[in-house]
Enzyme design. Structure first.
Site, PDB file in Angstrom:
ATOM      1  CG  HIS A  47      -0.122   0.122   2.527  1.00  0.00           C
ATOM      2  ND1 HIS A  47       0.618  -0.932   3.044  1.00  0.00           N
ATOM      3  CD2 HIS A  47       0.079   1.168   3.383  1.00  0.00           C
ATOM      4  CE1 HIS A  47       1.226  -0.553   4.154  1.00  0.00           C
ATOM      5  NE2 HIS A  47       0.922   0.727   4.376  1.00  0.00           N
ATOM      6  CG  ASP A  82       2.104   5.039   4.715  1.00  0.00           C
ATOM      7  OD1 ASP A  82       1.479   3.965   4.758  1.00  0.00           O
ATOM      8  OD2 ASP A  82       3.263   5.167   5.172  1.00  0.00           O
ATOM      9  CG  HIS A 110       5.288   0.909   2.613  1.00  0.00           C
ATOM     10  ND1 HIS A 110       4.821   2.120   2.125  1.00  0.00           N
ATOM     11  CD2 HIS A 110       4.731   0.777   3.843  1.00  0.00           C
ATOM     12  CE1 HIS A 110       4.031   2.689   3.013  1.00  0.00           C
ATOM     13  NE2 HIS A 110       3.956   1.885   4.072  1.00  0.00           N
ATOM     14  NE  ARG A 151       7.998  -6.627  11.040  1.00  0.00           N
ATOM     15  CZ  ARG A 151       7.621  -5.386  10.742  1.00  0.00           C
ATOM     16  NH1 ARG A 151       6.609  -4.826  11.379  1.00  0.00           N
ATOM     17  NH2 ARG A 151       8.250  -4.700   9.792  1.00  0.00           N
TER      18      ARG A 151
END
EC number: 1.14.11.7
Length: 557
Positions: A429, A431, A501, A511
């Site tokens: 996507h 931002d 990204h 994570r």
């Protein structure tokens, strides 16, 4: 969205896929629908369905097919699709203009109070029809479900064709298309050079001056200019406001260099100095600079934009110490809620991972209440401010960078759900715009956070498997850089379509990172951040008060 699930509920899997694909083409940011399509494919036991967009416009589909074949250097097939796209475009244009010849309404008019005479009313109506017809060029360049048109759409057909015809040796047609493109952009020096070069390739029996721009376009452009003049004149006479849009914005361009060599070595056509694989970056409405000071000691520069194969990108290490990473990771477990920060969705990106998050205000609130160490909660606030200053300085921004959203987030692989995963932890996507890989566009319109200008991710750990951060091309497939998270590592980049990204699947462990989005527009400052600033100010005052109360006992006598 329920209507798109009806075929699936009726066990009509192929129609379910078509409905889901149709919805996804108009809503490329809709991650759940993307996952639904993948699930349908797996249920059917086949790799590929015939994906059909039921709302697709034929001329746009032909154009997209032409671009794909052009980029694959299959120029003969590309020509076929571009020529078909033009035929369909002009046919659609006739239909669009015909549909304008119906009842119209001026938004500015209070119709019940309108007292215009017969001739004025007739003139009003026909000017509304003319404005509607004039806008057909915008309508035909807009994909279903989108608000914004594909930039430079009609001229691009001729830009692609002039080079494609050149590559197959049809120099007369290449010259016609190049001259057609110049009808839109007469000052384009690259295409002017192309015209000169194509003319040099013609047989001696052909007079270059006898070859004109494509006839289908000459009349179209002439009509468009005449309509523009009529509308402007009528606007003055009838008293309505009208501003001519820029229908042919030039920064929508072919995805390679727009020049051919200024020589006659046709045998060397494969080496043209054209960087066929080089992608041009989408337009950014500000100066692009980087390389400013990192402000803090011990921070290690790793890669810049060029080394990360993109625009406005930087990778830094040691932004956090090992001790700070441990402290943040520890406080995360005490403040995070499942799905927090994403409208309460427990699994906003993939059902195969648990998604947890917390805002900086929540951390400070929990710290103030004693539910987590206040020192650790404040560290979350402080390191995000440190990241903001680094981004502002490194990209050499002339104005203040404000927080748009601050979010601590952890992704945990769910046991028993990792076999044969084909999804991402966070799909590809951008931002501040809606990434549309099929159109090679990123639409800067709602529901995208269009006000975001820069993004940063600050990692807290590396004791997990998978979870690499990746940049891709606009196709959302071609990976240009892959980054393995670790304690203290920070990746920062501009938030637009130049930086698609995502995050690879986290297949084992947890994570954690601090995700930061920034804006240059103070109107879009994060409200929670403003409140967090107030909390910090109160804490500082309280701390100062404690110091002031620490007086020498002798002074009390």
């Amino acid at each position: 969205m329920m209507e798109y699930n009806i075929p699936f509920m009726l066990n009509q899997l192929q129609k379910a896929v078509e409905a889901a694909h149709t919805f996804f083409m108009a809503n490329p940011e809709h991650m759940e629908m993307q996952q639904n399509i993948e699930n349908y494919r797996m249920m059917a036991g086949v790799e590929e369905f015939q994906l059909i967009d039921r709302e697709a416009k034929p001329h746009l589909e032909s154009y997209s097919a032409g671009v794909k074949h052009y980029e694959a250097d299959d120029f003969e097939v590309a020509i076929k699709y571009f020529e078909r796209a033009l035929r369909e475009y002009f046919s659609e244009d006739v239909e669009c203009r015909t549909l304008c010849e119906g009842p119209q309404r001026f938004e500015e008019y209070e119709y019940l109070g309108h007292k215009g005479g017969l001739y004025e009313t007739i003139a009003d109506h026909y000017m509304q029809v003319l404005v509607c017809q004039h806008e057909c060029v915008r309508e035909l360049a807009t994909r279903p479900g989108r608000l914004s048109p594909i930039e430079n759409f009609l001229p691009l057909h001729y830009d692609y064709l002039q080079f494609a015809y050149y590559r197959v040796g049809e120099y007369v047609k290449a010259l016609e298309c190049a001259k057609a493109y110049l009808l839109f952009h007469p000052d384009d020096e690259d295409v002017q050079d192309n015209v000169d070069y194509y003319e040099s390739l013609l047989d001696d029996s052909i007079d270059p001056e006898s070859i004109e721009a494509r006839e289908d376009l000459i009349m179209f452009v002439k009509r468009h200019k005449l309509e523009s003049e009529l509308i402007k004149s009528a606007a003055e006479g009838l008293g309505f406001s009208y501003t001519e849009p820029n229908y042919w914005i030039r920064y929508g361009g072919r995805q390679d260099e727009n020049r051919v060599p200024s020589g006659v070595n046709v045998e060397g056509a494969e080496v043209h100095g054209l960087s066929m694989g080089k992608k041009s970056s989408p337009k950014i409405d500000r100066d692009l600079r980087e390389g400013g000071p990192l402000l803090y000691e011990n921070i290690t520069f790793v890669y810049n934009s060029e080394q990360l194969n993109g625009t406005q990108r930087v990778l830094l290490d040691n932004v956090l110490s090992e001790e700070q990473c441990r402290e943040l990771h520890s406080v995360a477990s005490g403040i995070m809620l499942v799905g927090d920060g994403y409208r309460g969705k427990t699994s906003p990106h993939t059902p195969n991972e648990k998604f947890e998050g917390a805002t900086v205000l929540k951390a400070l609130k929990f710290g103030y209440e004693g539910r987590v160490p206040l020192k650790s909660a404040r560290l979350f606030y402080d390191i995000s401010e440190k990241a903001r200053k680094i981004v502002e300085s490194y990209f050499m921004l002339n104005s203040t960078l404000y927080f748009s959203y601050t979010h601590m987030v952890c992704r945990t692989a769910l046991s028993g759900q990792q076999d044969r995963r084909n999804d991402l932890s966070h799909p590809i996507h951008a931002d501040n715009c809606l990434l549309d890989p099929e159109a090679n566009e990123c639409w800067k319109e709602p529901p995208a956070y269009t006000f975001r200008d820069y993004s940063a991710l600050l990692y807290m750990n590396d004791d997990f498997e998978g979870g690499e951060f990746i940049f891709t091309e606009m196709d959302a497939k071609t990976v240009t850089a892959s980054i393995k998270p670790k304690c203290g590592r920070m990746i920062s980049f501009s938030s637009g379509g130049e930086n698609p990204h995502g995050v690879k699947a986290v297949t084992k462990g947890q994570r954690c990172a601090v995700a930061l989005w920034f804006t240059l527009n103070p109107l879009y400052r994060e409200l929670e951040r403003i409140k967090a600033d107030e909390v910090i100010a109160i804490l500082d005052q309280e701390q100062q008060g404690k110091h002031e109360l620490n007086i020498n006992p002798k002074d009390e006598l």
